[in-house]
Design a protein around this motif. Sequence first.
Motif, mmCIF file in Angstrom:
data_model
loop_
_atom_site.group_PDB
_atom_site.id
_atom_site.type_symbol
_atom_site.label_atom_id
_atom_site.label_comp_id
_atom_site.label_asym_id
_atom_site.label_seq_id
_atom_site.Cartn_x
_atom_site.Cartn_y
_atom_site.Cartn_z
ATOM 1 N N TRP A 285 0.872 -1.187 0.000
ATOM 2 C CA TRP A 285 0.000 0.000 0.000
ATOM 3 C C TRP A 285 0.899 1.224 0.000
ATOM 4 O O TRP A 285 1.662 1.442 0.947
ATOM 5 C CB TRP A 285 -0.908 -0.007 1.235
ATOM 6 C CG TRP A 285 -1.669 1.282 1.432
ATOM 7 C CD1 TRP A 285 -2.158 2.115 0.467
ATOM 8 C CD2 TRP A 285 -2.025 1.895 2.674
ATOM 9 N NE1 TRP A 285 -2.788 3.188 1.015
ATOM 10 C CE2 TRP A 285 -2.727 3.078 2.366
ATOM 11 C CE3 TRP A 285 -1.824 1.546 4.011
ATOM 12 C CZ2 TRP A 285 -3.217 3.927 3.363
ATOM 13 C CZ3 TRP A 285 -2.313 2.382 4.998
ATOM 14 C CH2 TRP A 285 -3.004 3.564 4.673
ATOM 15 N N LEU A 286 0.842 2.004 -1.064
ATOM 16 C CA LEU A 286 1.588 3.256 -1.127
ATOM 17 C C LEU A 286 0.632 4.377 -0.763
ATOM 18 O O LEU A 286 -0.448 4.490 -1.357
ATOM 19 C CB LEU A 286 2.154 3.488 -2.535
ATOM 20 C CG LEU A 286 2.895 2.316 -3.203
ATOM 21 C CD1 LEU A 286 3.496 2.768 -4.531
ATOM 22 C CD2 LEU A 286 3.990 1.770 -2.306
ATOM 23 N N GLN A 287 1.039 5.203 0.191
ATOM 24 C CA GLN A 287 0.144 6.253 0.682
ATOM 25 C C GLN A 287 0.761 7.628 0.402
ATOM 26 O O GLN A 287 1.266 8.302 1.312
ATOM 27 C CB GLN A 287 -0.088 6.067 2.193
ATOM 28 C CG GLN A 287 -1.205 6.917 2.739
ATOM 29 C CD GLN A 287 -1.354 6.787 4.262
ATOM 30 O OE1 GLN A 287 -0.428 6.374 4.961
ATOM 31 N NE2 GLN A 287 -2.513 7.165 4.770
ATOM 32 N N PRO A 288 0.716 8.074 -0.864
ATOM 33 C CA PRO A 288 1.374 9.346 -1.173
ATOM 34 C C PRO A 288 0.595 10.546 -0.619
ATOM 35 O O PRO A 288 -0.620 10.460 -0.445
ATOM 36 C CB PRO A 288 1.361 9.383 -2.700
ATOM 37 C CG PRO A 288 0.218 8.533 -3.087
ATOM 38 C CD PRO A 288 0.063 7.488 -2.031
ATOM 39 N N ARG A 289 1.336 11.614 -0.378
ATOM 40 C CA ARG A 289 0.630 12.857 -0.026
ATOM 41 C C ARG A 289 -0.227 13.269 -1.215
ATOM 42 O O ARG A 289 0.216 13.159 -2.367
ATOM 43 C CB ARG A 289 1.641 13.966 0.284
ATOM 44 C CG ARG A 289 2.211 13.835 1.695
ATOM 45 C CD ARG A 289 2.955 15.070 2.130
ATOM 46 N NE ARG A 289 4.018 15.438 1.239
ATOM 47 C CZ ARG A 289 4.107 16.611 0.618
ATOM 48 N NH1 ARG A 289 3.166 17.526 0.802
ATOM 49 N NH2 ARG A 289 5.113 16.887 -0.172
ATOM 50 N N PRO A 290 -1.463 13.741 -0.982
ATOM 51 C CA PRO A 290 -2.323 14.113 -2.107
ATOM 52 C C PRO A 290 -1.613 15.103 -3.032
ATOM 53 O O PRO A 290 -0.938 16.021 -2.576
ATOM 54 C CB PRO A 290 -3.529 14.766 -1.429
ATOM 55 C CG PRO A 290 -3.547 14.184 -0.053
ATOM 56 C CD PRO A 290 -2.116 13.951 0.316
ATOM 57 N N GLY A 291 -1.770 14.873 -4.323
ATOM 58 C CA GLY A 291 -1.226 15.809 -5.312
ATOM 59 C C GLY A 291 0.212 15.532 -5.711
ATOM 60 O O GLY A 291 0.794 16.320 -6.471
ATOM 61 N N THR A 292 0.799 14.420 -5.261
ATOM 62 C CA THR A 292 2.212 14.158 -5.596
ATOM 63 C C THR A 292 2.367 12.917 -6.484
ATOM 64 O O THR A 292 3.424 12.288 -6.520
ATOM 65 C CB THR A 292 3.054 13.965 -4.310
ATOM 66 O OG1 THR A 292 2.559 12.808 -3.603
ATOM 67 C CG2 THR A 292 2.973 15.173 -3.399
ATOM 68 N N ASP A 293 1.308 12.587 -7.208
ATOM 69 C CA ASP A 293 1.307 11.321 -7.957
ATOM 70 C C ASP A 293 2.343 11.271 -9.070
ATOM 71 O O ASP A 293 2.924 10.215 -9.330
ATOM 72 C CB ASP A 293 -0.086 11.077 -8.555
ATOM 73 C CG ASP A 293 -1.148 11.103 -7.478
ATOM 74 O OD1 ASP A 293 -1.200 10.147 -6.701
ATOM 75 O OD2 ASP A 293 -1.889 12.092 -7.394
ATOM 76 N N VAL A 294 2.563 12.390 -9.756
ATOM 77 C CA VAL A 294 3.510 12.359 -10.879
ATOM 78 C C VAL A 294 4.892 11.970 -10.385
ATOM 79 O O VAL A 294 5.589 11.150 -11.006
ATOM 80 C CB VAL A 294 3.541 13.731 -11.594
ATOM 81 C CG1 VAL A 294 4.738 13.820 -12.535
ATOM 82 C CG2 VAL A 294 2.256 13.936 -12.391
ATOM 83 N N ALA A 295 5.294 12.513 -9.247
ATOM 84 C CA ALA A 295 6.615 12.175 -8.703
ATOM 85 C C ALA A 295 6.707 10.675 -8.444
ATOM 86 O O ALA A 295 7.722 10.025 -8.743
ATOM 87 C CB ALA A 295 6.864 12.963 -7.424
ATOM 88 N N LEU A 296 5.634 10.120 -7.915
ATOM 89 C CA LEU A 296 5.617 8.682 -7.609
ATOM 90 C C LEU A 296 5.742 7.843 -8.887
ATOM 91 O O LEU A 296 6.592 6.945 -8.985
ATOM 92 C CB LEU A 296 4.307 8.348 -6.879
ATOM 93 C CG LEU A 296 4.122 6.906 -6.486
ATOM 94 C CD1 LEU A 296 5.001 6.573 -5.293
ATOM 95 C CD2 LEU A 296 2.662 6.626 -6.118
ATOM 96 N N PHE A 297 4.917 8.145 -9.888
ATOM 97 C CA PHE A 297 4.906 7.302 -11.090
ATOM 98 C C PHE A 297 6.173 7.507 -11.926
ATOM 99 O O PHE A 297 6.685 6.562 -12.527
ATOM 100 C CB PHE A 297 3.657 7.565 -11.930
ATOM 101 C CG PHE A 297 2.387 7.381 -11.162
ATOM 102 C CD1 PHE A 297 2.241 6.333 -10.269
ATOM 103 C CD2 PHE A 297 1.328 8.276 -11.286
ATOM 104 C CE1 PHE A 297 1.083 6.160 -9.533
ATOM 105 C CE2 PHE A 297 0.168 8.113 -10.560
ATOM 106 C CZ PHE A 297 0.042 7.057 -9.681
#
Length: 917
Positions: free
Chosen positions: A424-436
Amino acid sequence: MRLTIDACLVELPEGATVLDGVNRLAIPLPQLCKDPDRAPLGACRTCLVHVEGQRGLSAACHLPAREGMVVSTAHPDAVRVRRGVLDLTLSMLTPAKGESRGGSVPPLHNGFGALGDAAARHGLGEPGFAPLHRFDVDASKSFFVLDREACILCGRCTVACDEVQQIGAIALLGRGHTTRVGVFGDGPMAASVCTSCGQCVATCPTGALATKEGPATIVRRVETTCPYCGVGCGLVVPVREDGRLALMADDVPSNKSSLGTLCVKGRFGTGFVHSRDRITHPMVRRDGRWVRASWDAALETAAEGLAKHRGRFGALASAKATNEDGYAIQKLCRVVMQTNDVDHCTRLCHSPSVEAMLACMGSGATSNSYQDYEEAGCLMVVGADASANHPVIAIRFRRAVSRGARLIVVNPKRVDLCDQADLWLQPRPGTDVALFNAMARVILDEDLANLAFVRTRTAGFEDWRASLRPFTLEYAERMTDVPASDIAQAARWYARPPRLGDPGDGPRSTPPAGSCLIWGMGITQHTNGIHNAHALLNLSLVAGQMGFPGSGISPLRGQNNVQGCGDAGCIPTNLPGYQTYDPDTLAKFAAGWGVRPPGTTGRVVTEMIEGCLDGQTRAMYVVGENPLLSEPDLHHAEKAIDQLDFLVVQDLFMHETAERAHVFLPAAAFAEKDGTYTNSERRVQRVRQALPAPGEARPDWWITCELAKRVARRLTLDVGGQFDYAGPAEIFDEMARLTPFLTGLSHARLDREGGIQWPCPTPDHPGTRYLYAESFPTGRARFIPALQTAEAAELPDHDFPFILNTGRLLYHWHGGTLTRRVQGLLELAPRLEVAIHPSDARRLGVDTGARIRVASRRGELTGHAHVTEAVRPGAVFVPFVKLEESAANFLTNSAFDPSSKIPEYKVCAVRVERVRE
Ligand code: SF4
Ligand code: SF4
């Protein structure tokens, strides 16, 4: 194989059982523990038969059919032993208070269902044995009861819950004579993880699990499609003698289009069609008051108002209505009003997905099928709470996990699927591009990319690879708060999933196992939505995860027909079938419609609403939508709609938007009309009329066509004949003629063959399970660099220190216009709950249930605290549904993604305080 049963010859395929043959011949043999959709349990022994040449009796459900077998269900030994078994089974039941079991078994416990029938056929009356235990009835669920005294412990319900729904809420508890069906801890069902899906009720053979509805005679059953979410489950709606739908719909036995199960909304949630506040006659507003009008008067008034505002008009079509309804609306706009200003709710849910997929691959649809989720080695579910929003798809995810697939959940909120997730990855909202983007770097750096696919099927790789330079694991960890090791692990599993059945993380074999990338609105409803969608698509391209079984990309569509509404052309950017406004296509439509449609892109709904304020929109036609619940920043939206000179609303209910209309046109509900919906996997399915529409309500397509003819007449346009349809089948035929990917479909074919997935270009084409096997509509798919532009338009600060996240609930559908009208659903979720982390709740001095106020710069609401670790510290979650007059969209921000124009529903800054009472 050919065998004889009760002197009748029957032919069966390899692997069939004798019970299959019995049922094919419609011989009434008891089979209490056999669910038609499940493997036999062999628990009840009521299907005993005699086989010539064999000693003893055999249970037909477990007896493999063999060539030349001679079987008798009526052999005296079989009847005698079955009778004994049934008598023993009956002795497990307790007669209802004050009733005696004299003569035949019915009417005790509503006849004990199939058991009652079987007992009566075997001449059984009083049981031979007295019951040893009394049990309380569990009536804690809103739709059904569990009466353990009518239970024969066959186990069908527990299998239904465990294996079909993969929930495991109920089990057989206790031992010996105290064995009973119950929930963990032996408490009431309402306090368990039961989701009220009704699968156990549907399978119970005795009525021990039964709806709270009184006895009713069912006069017909009509197969149609669920009106709620984009999964598009097949429904069989039973119609009672009194003309109402029975409380419980049945599922369509599992076939290619359906899993053979339903969730609580599809099973029990169709009663809104009988709601007492349905508007059943046309109305016009005179001197500020609603006045009942004839259809002719109402349509003339509507036509006059719309004709007057041609050029400053926009239409909002309904993703709940049929394809045929949508096609008629966009045709009215393009042919009569000469505008492409027509849109629907896709703008508010998946417009970034559609736009990104069109730019990258040339098609805006899900590439794969539900079946692929179950064949994948890895499922990565991003920003989607499937257990709440697409419950039957969540079952497929759980089935995949139980077969060994890796499940990666990416979500700032702890959704139910996290319980089954490997990661389960729980990124801070709005940081999805950095994750992907960081995942993509891992895939490249660790040589996990499918370079053959990249080389032969894609373009733009090198520029995209260069754009990834800043997205190191360290940077991504800092941005997202997700540990670098988890990001790397997710990338490895996604790019090189285990083949199902492979133990652990062993070496991967060829051909590659598939991964499915599935996402919801947690990704799209951001000002960065288009970049989020591109970042996901790039991942699927670099890993080469599409175009073969078990792979693919799936934006989970929200409403039942959001896919079809776009396919039918209710978007301002494209003609039906996503065809562009190029000269050849415009000429084709001109030939079909007698009028050339306008050739420039129209305005999206968010622009139309803004246009109300600057005078560019003076009139609107809103069909089956309630923008004053679904638009962000509702006070702003109300101000805008109030500026309109003329508003026509076509719907079932007088909702928030309709209250401001000048004309109300009453529409037929899903069960009152014919047509088609297209589900999330591109499957076009039939919707069939089960009931007459109440009062003067009419199907949407009829109303729109009548309106179009009248507007055309007032504008002296000779196009009225374009709206003379004999029925929805004729509308579908026209749409299919003009839309290459639908050309092979018709109502008649769908009736014959069931749902079919587009593209289906010819009448003999079987439909398409997955796209991009060999090529993309654009030739090659294009890598389009995704940027992390900003975390969100509005971030927490001193005055508004919390991040608000919004979403949906299992028991309500979106704003709740339909589900709030189903009493049992309202009982399951009666009040607005605001999820808040325990650390924040402690600081504010609130416990679960306390009333709290949530305020943003745009508005406020009050709800009840739900203290839970499902949300991050500093975040709160408010569902979209309007309950107790509170709605999340009073708080949300209307800032939108500059490209796809989707509002940022998922992130805004709010303040939370305790309400002192
Ligand atoms: S209603 Fe559904 S979840 Fe609840 S016990 Fe029955 S099968 Fe299980
Ligand atoms: S999962 Fe969706 S389509 Fe299926 S029954 Fe539930 S609401 Fe209806």
